[in-house]
Scaffold this active site. Structure first.
Site, mmCIF file in Angstrom:
data_model
loop_
_atom_site.group_PDB
_atom_site.id
_atom_site.type_symbol
_atom_site.label_atom_id
_atom_site.label_comp_id
_atom_site.label_asym_id
_atom_site.label_seq_id
_atom_site.Cartn_x
_atom_site.Cartn_y
_atom_site.Cartn_z
ATOM 1 N N GLU A 484 0.834 -1.214 0.000
ATOM 2 C CA GLU A 484 0.000 0.000 0.000
ATOM 3 C C GLU A 484 0.865 1.259 0.000
ATOM 4 O OE1 GLU A 484 -2.939 -0.269 -0.811
ATOM 5 O OE2 GLU A 484 -3.181 -2.410 -0.428
ATOM 6 N N HIS A 487 1.753 2.209 -3.516
ATOM 7 C CA HIS A 487 0.703 3.020 -4.158
ATOM 8 C C HIS A 487 0.809 4.472 -3.697
ATOM 9 C CE1 HIS A 487 -1.594 0.029 -6.247
ATOM 10 N NE2 HIS A 487 -1.908 -0.656 -5.168
ATOM 11 N N HIS A 615 -14.082 -7.555 -6.256
ATOM 12 C CA HIS A 615 -13.162 -6.876 -7.179
ATOM 13 C C HIS A 615 -13.829 -6.562 -8.514
ATOM 14 C CE1 HIS A 615 -9.829 -8.034 -4.541
ATOM 15 N NE2 HIS A 615 -9.098 -7.166 -5.212
ATOM 16 N N ILE A 616 -14.554 -7.554 -9.053
ATOM 17 C CA ILE A 616 -15.071 -7.330 -10.410
ATOM 18 C C ILE A 616 -16.530 -6.887 -10.435
ATOM 19 C CG2 ILE A 616 -13.393 -8.987 -11.324
ATOM 20 C CD1 ILE A 616 -15.787 -10.841 -12.008
ATOM 21 N N PHE A 617 -17.244 -7.056 -9.327
ATOM 22 C CA PHE A 617 -18.648 -6.630 -9.345
ATOM 23 C C PHE A 617 -18.900 -5.370 -8.525
ATOM 24 C CE2 PHE A 617 -18.997 -11.292 -10.195
ATOM 25 C CZ PHE A 617 -19.324 -11.150 -11.534
ATOM 26 N N ALA A 618 -17.899 -4.949 -7.749
ATOM 27 C CA ALA A 618 -18.101 -3.721 -6.972
ATOM 28 C C ALA A 618 -16.826 -2.920 -6.811
ATOM 29 C CB ALA A 618 -18.668 -4.080 -5.590
ATOM 30 N N GLY A 619 -15.749 -3.328 -7.477
ATOM 31 C CA GLY A 619 -14.486 -2.668 -7.153
ATOM 32 C C GLY A 619 -13.656 -2.147 -8.303
ATOM 33 N N GLY A 620 -14.246 -2.013 -9.481
ATOM 34 C CA GLY A 620 -13.471 -1.397 -10.557
ATOM 35 C C GLY A 620 -12.539 -2.333 -11.316
ATOM 36 N N TYR A 621 -12.519 -3.632 -10.980
ATOM 37 C CA TYR A 621 -11.625 -4.552 -11.699
ATOM 38 C C TYR A 621 -12.355 -5.360 -12.772
ATOM 39 C CZ TYR A 621 -7.401 -3.818 -8.984
ATOM 40 O OH TYR A 621 -6.261 -3.267 -8.440
#
Length: 701
Positions: A484, A487, A615-621
């Protein structure tokens, strides 16, 4: 409508140097956001009337609008993630559609779009800096992807889809959170939790106390097991009670897949709407929409995943064989039929016997204060910065939150960041993340200064200190903090003054994990690790032989762990390329089909992991999970530049670190990531260092 008085005292609407996290409450959200949107709407109308294809008449006023919304919305969204209450949640849910509506209106502004196109087509285009050109091109691409080129009726349909998708992903994550919270297993007989380490028992007892069992202690119980990661993982790793592991595993895997919290229909609807959106924009599927703003293409991502999968498969098969024979030697009745709730447990036992490393016994060597000191020391060596405590300078949302100032080699502040380290299961979401609070910006500078400094926030979920014992971390948690911070460094050390492409903004999504995964590599570097690993009571350094085992353990089950990530990435791409909502195949059948090539032990028929695949349904991935692997290739290759220079040659490390800072950390979204990488590395990225670091090179040769 809120009165002028209440609005004038609403913390969301004040001018502030740092967000007033300590004074924002749920009741500020509705009136504050509505008043803000009204104000921004007026500013947008003004901009559209006066717009000209120039920086002062287009980009600067636009940045002010975008920035104000992202700062204020970011603030309440952040509070929802770290200090969740039903009231705050309800307030955000109510104003979210209004905020989305404004964003769509902004993203689909014809006058702004036309002005950007005019800049793009003007004779002065070639005299613009690369960063400014990237900014203009990103704005045009974003406008096209937000439906600007659509006819009115199609645009209306597009907007409905966007609103609905926002609502669905919001509901998806709430269901996951609620389903995770819902599972509780109270244990009163210590025999049932044999094998669990004291740190886990302490956590379970604390959880029991918070649910009304005031007398609970780590020794005598009762113990409350939940599905939060700090509770779930120790059960899977250490509980000798196989039936308990099975129960907890099944509960974890079926989260949000039944009753009121069932995400199945939500997933189908999300995939259906994403496909409709893609078709409206003229793409064949949603993965193509996703790749429009990434380094990769669908074909390149597929190719990389397959290359890594074929290098990982045989080692993963061997991993299972090794586990079976080890379990057999230990006299395990289940040895020949090891299944999902056995793998983590027996892997942990094999790792302990092979490398004699017990994650729990390492905790005393990794106390949070020491880890942070070493991390900041490394940042000073590599990038020439000082990180100094600045508690009290900015308001915080919890008394455990720390605030730091980052200074350059001349002692001038260059950025700030918050650090919220501990888990608070009742109000804070799982996982670890970094987010921007402010981006670096010339336009947003306060009077008297030439640039607004970037501010970041880092959030983790470590075990809180107990009594006078500091927060003791697993090695994995140490890696997470380094990740982290990577980032945060890219956000904070940017030299880019154009706010819309500074720091992590406008960096292609599949390149954004490069600095974070790059930083993780340093956890395995001897001198770095030895400067961290000091016993919190005796001050003794981690023994050399333990370090060697940690290093060897890095490639332990690398094939299996690689396949696991490749499964997530592949199922994500399949759902967003070949899957037809409402067609012959269900989402779970897609998952099972992908698993044939990516899971040595086939998933249970009732496996519903997709229902919590945030990740893919609520997180931008969405159609972007592959980017973790893509970025691992980039980061392993970037780290290999330090290996080539000589990790023990401090002068060479500093020079290479400075080059990394001046390219990957400094250029932000102002330059295409492939160009930035080549500028740092001198060539295009190669997957070879990643396979080498993971011990999979021979397998792929």
């Amino acid at each position: 409508m809120a009165s002028e008085d209440t609005l004038s005292s609403n913390p969301l609407l004040q001018n502030f140097d740092f967000p007033p996290f300590d004074s924002v409450d749920a009741h500020h959200v509705r009136p504050g956001i509505r008043a803000l949107l009204q104000q921004l709407e007026a500013e947008l109308e003004q901009l559209e009337k006066a717009v000209e294809p120039s920086w002062p008449k287009l980009v600067e006023p636009l940045e002010k609008i975008i920035d104000r919304l992202s700062v204020v919305w970011g603030m309440i969204n952040h509070l929802k993630a770290v200090k969740d209450t039903p009231e705050l949640r309800a307030a955000i849910e109510e104003v979210q559609p209004e905020k989305v509506k404004f964003q769509l209106r902004l993203g689909q502004s014809k006058p702004i779009y036309n002005a950007f196109k005019a800049i793009r087509e003007s004779p002065d285009w070639n005299s613009l800096s690369e960063a400014r050109q990237r900014l203009v091109e990103a704005q045009i691409k974003e406008a096209v992807l937000s439906g600007i080129a659509l006819e009115d009726d199609k645009r209306e349909e597009f907007n409905k889809i966007e609103q609905e998708l926002e609502k669905l992903s919001h509901k998806f994550s709430e269901n996951v959170l609620d389903a995770t919270k819902k599972f509780e297993k109270l244990i009163t007989d210590k025999k049932e939790i044999e094998g669990l380490p004291p740190s886990a028992l302490g956590l379970f007892a604390q959880a029991a106390v918070s649910k009304g069992h005031e007398t609970a202690t780590a020794d005598t119980g009762p113990w409350l097991i939940t599905l939060d990661a700090p509770s779930y993982l120790p059960v899977m790793q250490h509980a000798k009670n196989r039936a308990l592991r099975e129960e907890v595993y099944r509960a974890y895997l079926s989260r949000a897949s039944s009753g009121d919290l069932d995400n199945t229909a939500i997933i189908d609807q999300i995939l259906k709407l994403r496909l409709e959106k893609a078709k409206l924009l003229g793409y064949r599927n949603y993965a193509e929409v996703s790749m429009a703003t990434k380094m990769a293409t669908v074909e390149k991502a597929d190719e990389l995943l397959e290359k890594l999968r074929s290098a990982s498969w045989d080692p993963a098969v061997q991993d299972i064989e090794d586990l079976k024979s080890f379990a057999k030697n230990q006299g395990a009745a289940e040895a020949d039929s090891l299944t999902h709730w056995d793998i983590t447990f027996w892997s942990e036992r094999l790792r302990e016997s092979k490398y004699d490393i017990n994650e729990e016994e390492l905790r005393p060597y990794f106390s949070l204060p020491k880890v942070m000191d070493a991390l900041f020391g490394l940042a000073k060596t590599l990038f020439g910065i000082d990180v100094v405590p600045a508690d009290g300078v900015a308001p915080v949302w919890n008394s455990d939150v720390r605030f730091y100032c980052v200074k350059d080699s001349s002692g001038n502040p260059t950025a700030y960041f918050y650090f919220d380290p501990y888990s608070r299961p009742s109000e804070k979401r799982d996982g670890a993340w970094m987010d921007e609070v402010f981006s670096r910006s010339r336009v947003m500078a306060q009077k008297g200064s030439s640039v607004r400094l970037p501010v970041a926030q880092m959030v983790c979920n470590q075990t809180p200190p107990v009594g006078d014992k500091p927060s003791l971390m697993t090695f994995r948690e140490v890696e997470t903090v380094f990740h982290e911070f990577g980032h945060a460094l890219q956000h904070m050390l940017t030299k880019e003054d154009e706010g819309l492409v500074a720091g992590i903004r406008n960096i292609e999504w599949d390149a954004v994990e490069l600095p974070s995964q790059f930083m993780e590599n340093w956890c395995y570097h001897r001198d770095t690790l030895m400067s961290i690993a000091k016993h919190y009571q005796t001050g003794e350094t981690l023994p050399e032989n333990v370090y060697k085992k940690l290093l060897a353990a890095r490639t332990f089950r690398a094939g299996s762990l690689s396949l696991r990530q490749l499964k997530f990435a592949t199922v994500d791409l399949e759902l967003h390329t070949k899957y037809m909502p409402g067609g012959a195949e269900t989402i779970y059948e897609v998952d099972q089909r992908v698993s044939i090539k990516t899971q040595v032990i086939p998933p249970l028929p009732e496996d519903r992991f997709l229902c919590s695949f945030s990740h893919i349904f609520a997180g931008g991935y969405a159609a972007g999970y592959y980017s973790y692997k893509w970025a691992e290739v980039l980061s392993a290759d970037a780290f290999s530049a330090f290996e080539d220079a000589g990790l023990d040659d401090i002068k060479a490390v500093k020079e290479t670190g400075q080059r990394f800072r001046n390219t990957i950390l400094a250029l932000g979204g102002g330059k295409a990531p492939l160009k930035v990488f080549v500028e740092f590395r001198g060539r295009e990225p190669s997957p070879e260092p990643l396979l080498r670091h993971n011990g999979l090179l021979a397998a792929s040769a």
